[in-house]
Design a protein around this motif. Structure first.
Motif, PDB file in Angstrom:
ATOM      1  N   VAL A 172      -1.369  -9.941 -11.331  1.00 56.88           N
ATOM      2  CA  VAL A 172      -2.084 -10.282 -10.100  1.00 56.88           C
ATOM      3  C   VAL A 172      -1.554  -9.347  -9.021  1.00 56.88           C
ATOM      4  O   VAL A 172      -0.378  -9.425  -8.640  1.00 56.88           O
ATOM      5  N   ALA A 173      -2.416  -8.439  -8.537  1.00 53.74           N
ATOM      6  CA  ALA A 173      -2.009  -7.429  -7.562  1.00 53.74           C
ATOM      7  C   ALA A 173      -2.810  -7.615  -6.281  1.00 53.74           C
ATOM      8  O   ALA A 173      -4.019  -7.385  -6.272  1.00 53.74           O
ATOM      9  N   TYR A 174      -2.133  -8.057  -5.225  1.00 53.60           N
ATOM     10  CA  TYR A 174      -2.761  -8.268  -3.920  1.00 53.60           C
ATOM     11  C   TYR A 174      -2.071  -7.363  -2.899  1.00 53.60           C
ATOM     12  O   TYR A 174      -0.864  -7.499  -2.655  1.00 53.60           O
ATOM     13  N   ASP A 175      -2.845  -6.458  -2.310  1.00 50.19           N
ATOM     14  CA  ASP A 175      -2.276  -5.607  -1.273  1.00 50.19           C
ATOM     15  C   ASP A 175      -3.376  -5.120  -0.353  1.00 50.19           C
ATOM     16  O   ASP A 175      -4.479  -5.677  -0.325  1.00 50.19           O
ATOM     17  N   GLY A 176      -3.071  -4.080   0.417  1.00 45.69           N
ATOM     18  CA  GLY A 176      -4.047  -3.547   1.352  1.00 45.69           C
ATOM     19  C   GLY A 176      -5.106  -2.727   0.649  1.00 45.69           C
ATOM     20  O   GLY A 176      -6.226  -3.186   0.435  1.00 45.69           O
ATOM     21  N   LEU A 177      -4.741  -1.519   0.242  1.00 45.72           N
ATOM     22  CA  LEU A 177      -5.709  -0.630  -0.392  1.00 45.72           C
ATOM     23  C   LEU A 177      -5.028   0.225  -1.447  1.00 45.72           C
ATOM     24  O   LEU A 177      -3.873   0.626  -1.286  1.00 45.72           O
ATOM     25  N   GLY A 178      -5.773   0.519  -2.507  1.00 47.77           N
ATOM     26  CA  GLY A 178      -5.350   1.469  -3.522  1.00 47.77           C
ATOM     27  C   GLY A 178      -6.582   1.967  -4.243  1.00 47.77           C
ATOM     28  O   GLY A 178      -7.541   1.202  -4.454  1.00 47.77           O
ATOM     29  N   LEU A 179      -6.572   3.221  -4.620  1.00 49.06           N
ATOM     30  CA  LEU A 179      -7.748   3.791  -5.276  1.00 49.06           C
ATOM     31  C   LEU A 179      -7.857   3.272  -6.702  1.00 49.06           C
ATOM     32  O   LEU A 179      -6.917   3.368  -7.493  1.00 49.06           O
ATOM     33  N   GLY A 180      -9.039   2.722  -7.029  1.00 47.35           N
ATOM     34  CA  GLY A 180      -9.282   2.246  -8.383  1.00 47.35           C
ATOM     35  C   GLY A 180      -9.715   3.361  -9.305  1.00 47.35           C
ATOM     36  O   GLY A 180     -10.088   4.452  -8.857  1.00 47.35           O
ATOM     37  N   ASP A 181      -9.698   3.084 -10.597  1.00 46.99           N
ATOM     38  CA  ASP A 181     -10.089   4.137 -11.543  1.00 46.99           C
ATOM     39  C   ASP A 181     -11.593   4.375 -11.547  1.00 46.99           C
ATOM     40  O   ASP A 181     -12.075   5.320 -12.180  1.00 46.99           O
TER      41      ASP A 181
ATOM     42  N   THR B 127     -13.492   3.505  -6.325  1.00 45.30           N
ATOM     43  CA  THR B 127     -13.598   2.638  -5.160  1.00 45.30           C
ATOM     44  C   THR B 127     -12.209   2.134  -4.771  1.00 45.30           C
ATOM     45  O   THR B 127     -11.228   2.311  -5.512  1.00 45.30           O
ATOM     46  N   LEU B 128     -12.129   1.487  -3.610  1.00 46.40           N
ATOM     47  CA  LEU B 128     -10.853   0.978  -3.117  1.00 46.40           C
ATOM     48  C   LEU B 128     -10.639  -0.447  -3.615  1.00 46.40           C
ATOM     49  O   LEU B 128     -11.497  -1.303  -3.457  1.00 46.40           O
TER      50      LEU B 128
ATOM     51  N   PHE C  52     -11.549  -9.392  -6.063  1.00 46.19           N
ATOM     52  CA  PHE C  52     -12.198  -9.936  -4.886  1.00 46.19           C
ATOM     53  C   PHE C  52     -13.526  -9.199  -4.702  1.00 46.19           C
ATOM     54  O   PHE C  52     -13.657  -8.034  -5.105  1.00 46.19           O
ATOM     55  N   ALA C  53     -14.488  -9.873  -4.089  1.00 42.36           N
ATOM     56  CA  ALA C  53     -15.731  -9.190  -3.735  1.00 42.36           C
ATOM     57  C   ALA C  53     -15.441  -8.111  -2.698  1.00 42.36           C
ATOM     58  O   ALA C  53     -14.477  -8.197  -1.939  1.00 42.36           O
ATOM     59  N   THR C  54     -16.274  -7.088  -2.682  1.00 40.08           N
ATOM     60  CA  THR C  54     -16.041  -5.970  -1.772  1.00 40.08           C
ATOM     61  C   THR C  54     -16.674  -6.228  -0.411  1.00 40.08           C
ATOM     62  O   THR C  54     -17.621  -6.997  -0.259  1.00 40.08           O
ATOM     63  N   ALA C  55     -16.129  -5.545   0.579  1.00 35.81           N
ATOM     64  CA  ALA C  55     -16.692  -5.534   1.929  1.00 35.81           C
ATOM     65  C   ALA C  55     -16.439  -4.152   2.501  1.00 35.81           C
ATOM     66  O   ALA C  55     -15.453  -3.484   2.144  1.00 35.81           O
ATOM     67  N   PRO C  56     -17.312  -3.679   3.394  1.00 31.67           N
ATOM     68  CA  PRO C  56     -17.123  -2.353   3.973  1.00 31.67           C
ATOM     69  C   PRO C  56     -15.958  -2.317   4.962  1.00 31.67           C
ATOM     70  O   PRO C  56     -15.659  -3.321   5.616  1.00 31.67           O
ATOM     71  N   LEU C  57     -15.313  -1.162   5.025  1.00 30.68           N
ATOM     72  CA  LEU C  57     -14.251  -0.915   6.007  1.00 30.68           C
ATOM     73  C   LEU C  57     -14.787   0.066   7.039  1.00 30.68           C
ATOM     74  O   LEU C  57     -14.718   1.288   6.841  1.00 30.68           O
ATOM     75  N   PRO C  58     -15.344  -0.433   8.142  1.00 30.16           N
ATOM     76  CA  PRO C  58     -15.928   0.467   9.149  1.00 30.16           C
ATOM     77  C   PRO C  58     -14.879   1.408   9.729  1.00 30.16           C
ATOM     78  O   PRO C  58     -13.873   0.977  10.280  1.00 30.16           O
ATOM     79  N   GLY C  59     -15.086   2.697   9.554  1.00 28.09           N
ATOM     80  CA  GLY C  59     -14.126   3.687  10.015  1.00 28.09           C
ATOM     81  C   GLY C  59     -13.098   4.074   8.981  1.00 28.09           C
ATOM     82  O   GLY C  59     -12.193   4.863   9.261  1.00 28.09           O
ATOM     83  N   GLY C  60     -13.202   3.529   7.780  1.00 27.01           N
ATOM     84  CA  GLY C  60     -12.265   3.895   6.712  1.00 27.01           C
ATOM     85  C   GLY C  60     -10.846   3.480   7.047  1.00 27.01           C
ATOM     86  O   GLY C  60     -10.580   2.314   7.365  1.00 27.01           O
TER      87      GLY C  60
END
Length: 763
Positions: free
Chosen positions: A503-512, A515-516, A535-543
Motif C-alpha cells: 500500500v503506497a500513499y504519497d504525493g506524486l510518482g510517475l507510473g509505468d 501517468t502520475l 485512487f481515482a484520478t483528478a487533474p492537477l491544474p498547473g502541474g
C-alpha cells in the motif's frame, strides 16, 4: 600455545573497539596485537585455546556501546610469534582491492562521563566545547578516509599535547586511541569575529539573550539558533531564512524540561537520550499560563513539536548559560543544503545571522539532524541523518548496487555484502547547490565504503535530477517505479522474501503507464509488481504548481475528477468554497481543465489530503511540501468522528476508490455546520476504512496476507494507526518502515533492494 588470527566485521572503527580488544586480551592473559585494517579490526592472539575461545565470545557479546559487531572470525595464525610478549595496538594498515565493504561510524552525542568533566571546575577540560572520548563525539562528519585514525580525519591538523598524547597511549584511559581527542591546549577553538574561546561563547550568548540569531558551527553543518520563547526572534528567523511556516526543532537541556513541553513516553525518552540524539516529534502540552515557553511561531497551527537534547559540549554550554529552550535549525536558506564550509556559511548566512559562533575544525561531510516519531512502540524515521547515517542496514544484496533516490527528501544508497548504507539526507534536489551536495556526498561515501556498484537503480521520472545524474553514470541502469520502491523498502527492511501486498500513499510518482500515481495497491515481490488497486484520478491544474496551491488541487477534484458513475458535487455545495477564491483563478482553472491544458491527472492520496485541507479552509497556499496534510492531521487531533461516504468500484480490472462521494458528503456536512476538526477526523477515518476495503478485496482475489505500507502519507500518525488497526482486524501481517524513512527518504533503499533482487534473479 595456540596462535589464532581474528577478524571482526561491523561498525568497529571509531567506537573504542581496539582499546576494548586490548583490555579483553590483557584480562585473559593473551599475547598478540590488534589493528584497524581497511574498514575492519584484525589481529592475532596467542595463548591457551580455552582463553582464545573466551576472547572471541567477549568480542561478540560485550563490545563497546557504539559498536555493532556483525561477525568475529577466527583462523590459524602464525606458527611462530612475530611480536613481543604482551598485547599491543598496532598502527593501522591501509586496505586493498577486493576487500568487503567498510562500515562508517555515525557521530555520537556527548556521553555522561564527558558531560561530567565539562562541568567539573577541577578537570582540565572544564567548559571545553569539543570534549569527547571513545564513547562519543564526531565520527562520520570528520572522517576523510579509512582506516579510522587521526591522520585520516579533519583532526590531523591538531597535534596532540603531551597530556592528551599520554591519555591516547594509556590502555587504562577511556581516551585510549580516541582519534578526535583534544583539550584547550591542543584542540579546536571557538571564534566570534576576533574573539576566541570563552569570550566568543559569551558574545553568542549575549546575542541570543537579546533577541538575536546566531549561526553556530555544529557537528555536521551550521545551525541557526535563537530563543524559542521569543516570538519576535522566531518570526525574524522565519523572515530572514525564507521559511514562512515549516516548524522549527527545539533543543532543550534535559528530559525533565522536554516533559514540561510535551508528552513523553518510554520509547520517546529512549530516543531522546540515545547517542543518536534525533529530533523527536511529540504531542505538545496545552499551555494554560500567561506566557508560553515556546513561541507560537515555532510550530504554527500544529499540535506536535520536534524536541531534541544537546548533541555536543558546545550545545550544553549554550543551554547552561541561556537557561531556556532554543530553536536550533538547519543553517541554510530555504531549499538550499546546510552550510558546512566557513566561507560558504559566511556568504549564505550573512543576511540571516547576527553573528557567527564558529571554530577551526573542518567538517568533512554534511549531516543535518535526524527526525523520528513514534506511534505506540512503532518508530517512524522521517529523516535519516546525523547519528543514524551512514550506519548500515541489512539488505539481501550480493553484487554491489546503488540507488539514486528520488527528487524530494533525497537520499542515495550504496549496498553490498548483505548491507546497505543510506547516505545522509540531502534535501530537495531543486537546484545546483543541492545537486552538488548530493554528488559530493555520494562520491565520498563510495570512497569510504569501498563499494563500486555494478548497477544503478533510479526513478522512472525523467525530470528528477537524481534520474538525470544516473543517466550520466557509466553503469548498468535499472529503472524502478516510485511506489514499488516505497513498498520494497518496507519489505526489504523487514526481510520479507516472498510476495507481499503493498500500500503506497504519497504525493506524486510517475507510473509505468506514463501517468502520475500516488494512491496505489500493489501485489509485489522485490523484483516486480502488478497494480491491483488505486485512487481515482483528478487533474492537477498547473502541474507541479498545484503542490503549492491546495486550492487548485481541490478545484481539480471538484471540476474534473475521474467519472466512475458518481454524482458530481452540486453547485450549491461547491459555491461556498469557490466564492472564497479569486474569481480569475477559478475561471482560469475551469478553462485549463476543460481544455486539458497543463492538467496532468494523478491518482494521488497526498493530493487528496491537500484537497480536503483546502475545502476545510485550513490551507489554500502551502509554505512547504506537505503543509496542507500536516495541518489536516493537526486539525483532526484525537477527535471522535463518523466516517464520510465512500465508494470502491471495479474499473478495468482494478479496484478503484472514487473520492467524489467522500468530498460531496464532506461539503454537505460542512454546510450543515459540522466543525472542521470533526470533518478532518472523519476524513482520516474514511481513508483508513477505504484502505482496509481495498486490501480486503485484493486478498479475497488471492493477494498475499503480508501488507507493507510505504509513502509519505504514512508519516501521518492518525492514518497509520487507523490503517494498522483495521488491517490487523482482518488477520493480516502489517509492516511499516522503522529504520528506513517511510517517505521519499527511503526510496533509494527500496531501489537498491529491487536492483539486488533483479540481479539475483539473473544469476
Amino acid at each position: 600455545m595456540t596462535v589464532r588470527r581474528f577478524h571482526v566485521e561491523g561498525i568497529v572503527q571509531g567506537v573504542g573497539f581496539r582499546p576494548f580488544v586490548y583490555r579483553t586480551a590483557a584480562e585473559l592473559g593473551l599475547d598478540g596485537w590488534v589493528a584497524n585494517i581497511n574498514g575492519h579490526v584484525e589481529g592475532e592472539v596467542a595463548g591457551p585455546a580455552r582463553a582464545i575461545e573466551e576472547f572471541a565470545t567477549r568480542l561478540r557479546s560485550t563490545a563497546p556501546a557504539l559498536a555493532r559487531v556483525r561477525g568475529v572470525h577466527l583462523s590459524d595464525g602464525a606458527r611462530q610469534s612475530t611480536y613481543d610478549r604482551g598485547f599491543r595496538v598496532r598502527h593501522s594498515a591501509p586496505g586493498h582491492a577486493g576487500t568487503a565493504s567498510r562500515e562508517i561510524p555515525p557521530d555520537a552525542a556527548i556521553c555522561d562521563a564527558c558531560l561530567g568533566e565539562l562541568r567539573d571546575p577541577r578537570d582540565r577540560r572544564y567548559r571545553y566545547p569539543f570534549i569527547n572520548c571513545t564513547d562519543c563525539g564526531p565520527r562520520a562528519t570528520i572522517i576523510e578516509d579509512l582506516p579510522y585514525d587521526r591522520i585520516r580525519t579533519t583532526m590531523r591538523r591538531f597535534p596532540l599535547c603531551p597530556a592528551c598524547a599520554a591519555e591516547y597511549a594509556d590502555p587504562g584511559d577511556r581516551r585510549f586511541h580516541a582519534e578526535p581527542v583534544a583539550c584547550p591546549a591542543c584542540g579546536p577553538r571557538l571564534a566570534w569575529e576576533e574573539l576566541r574561546g570563552e569570550d566568543a561563547l559569551r558574545a553568542a550568548v549575549k546575542t541570543v539573550d537579546t533577541g538575536g540569531i546566531v549561526a553556530l558551527k555544529g557537528l555536521g553543518g551550521y545551525q541557526l539558533v535563537c530563543a524559542a520563547g521569543d516570538p519576535a526572534a522566531v518570526a525574524e528567523l522565519r523572515r530572514r531564512k525564507g521559511r514562512p511556516a515549516k516548524p522549527f526543532a527545539v533543543m532543550v537541556p534535559d528530559v525533565r524540561t522536554a516533559a514540561r513541553l510535551a508528552q513523553i513516553g518510554a520509547t520517546e525518552q529512549r530516543a531522546l537520550t540515545s547517542p543518536e540524539r534525533p529530533v523527536v516529534l511529540l504531542a505538545r502540552h496545552r499551555w494554560r499560563g500567561t506566557t508560553p515557553p515556546l513561541a507560537p511561531e515555532v510550530h504554527p497551527g500544529l499540535t506536535r513539536v520536534g524536541l531534541f537534547l544537546p548533541t555536543t559540549g558546545l550545545h550544553h554550554l549554550l543551554l547552561d548559560e541561556l537557561a531556556r529552550p532554543l530553536v536550533v535549525t538547519s543553517g541554510n536558506l530555504s531549499d538550499e543544503p546546510i552550510a558546512v564550509d566557513d566561507a560558504e556559511a559566511t556568504r549564505t548566512l550573512a543576511s540571516v545571522a547576527d553573528g557567527f559562533l564558529t571554530h577551526d575544525r573542518p567538517i568533512r561531510s554534511r549531516y543535518d539532524d535526524s527526525v523520528v516519531q513514534f506511534t505506540g512502540r512503532t518508530r517512524i524515521t522521517i529523516r535519516r541523518a546525523r547519528g543514524l547515517a551512514p550506519a548500515p542496514l541489512p539488505l539481501d544484496v550480493r553484487q554491489p548496487v546503488a540507488g539514486a533516490g528520488a527528487q524530494l527528501k533525497h537520499t542515495f544508497t550504496l549496498a553490498a555484502d548483505g548491507r546497505a548504507h543510506i547516505g545522509p539526507h540531502t534535501g530537495d534536489l531543486a537546484d545546483l547547490p543541492t545537486y552538488e551536495a548530493f554528488t559530493a556526498s555520494y562520491d565520498h561515501l563510495r570512497q569510504l565504503t569501498g563499494i563500486e556498484p555494478i548497477a544503478l537503480a533510479h526513478d522512472l521520472h525523467p525530470g528528477y535530477l537524481s534520474t538525470q545524474w544516473a543517466e550520466t553514470q557509466q553503469l548498468r541502469r535499472i529503472p524502478v517505479q516510485h511506489h514499488h520502491a516505497h513498498v520494497a523498502a518496507c519489505a526489504a527492511e523487514h526481510g520479507v522474501r516472498g510476495p507481499f501486498l503493498g500500500v503506497a500513499y504519497d504525493g506524486l510518482g510517475l507510473g509505468d503507464d506514463g501517468t502520475l500515481w500516488g494512491g496505489e495497491i500493489l501485489v509485489a515481490t522485490l523484483s516486480g509488481y502488478r497494480r491491483v488497486g488505486r485512487f481515482a484520478t483528478a487533474p492537477l491544474p498547473g502541474g507541479d504548481a498545484a503542490v503549492r496551491h491546495p486550492s487548485r488541487t481541490a478545484l481539480g477534484h471538484l471540476l474534473g475528477a475521474e467519472a466512475l458513475g458518481s454524482a458530481r458535487p452540486y453547485p450549491w455545495l461547491t459555491r461556498p468554497f469557490t466564492d472564497g477564491l479569486e474569481p480569475a483563478e477559478v475561471a482560469a482553472v475551469r478553462v485549463m481543465i476543460a481544455r486539458d491544458v497543463n492538467c496532468p491527472r494523478a491518482s494521488s492520496a497526498g493530493r487528496l489530503f491537500d484537497t480536503v485541507a483546502a475545502l476545510l479552509g485550513l490551507c489554500h497556499r502551502a509554505g512547504y511540501e506537505g503543509e496542507a496534510a500536516v495541518l489536516l492531521q493537526a486539525a483532526a487531533g484525537d477527535e471522535h468522528a463518523v466516517p464520510l461516504a465512500h465508494r470502491v468500484v471495479r474499473e478495468q480490472g482494478l479496484w478503484v476508490y472514487d473520492p467524489v462521494p467522500t468530498l460531496v458528503d464532506l461539503l454537505a456536512r460542512q454546510l450543515d455546520g459540522e466543525s472542521p476538526t470533526r470533518l478532518a477526523a472523519a476524513f482520516h477515518l474514511t481513508l483508513a476504512i477505504v484502505t482496509a476495503e481495498l486490501v480486503a478485496r485484493a486478498v479475497a482475489e488471492g493477494a498475499p496476507r503480508t501488507v507493507c505500507l510505504g509513502g509519505g502519507c504514512f508519516v501521518n500518525r492518525r492514518l497509520l494507526t487507523e490503517v494498522k488497526r483495521r488491517l490487523h482486524a482482518q488477520g493480516l501481517r502489517v509492516l511499516v518502515g522503522g529504520q528506513v524513512p517511510v517517505g521519499d527518504g527511503g526510496i533509494s533503499y527500496g531501489q537498491a533492494a529491487v536492483a539486488a533482487a533483479r540481479l539475483a534473479g539473473e544469476g
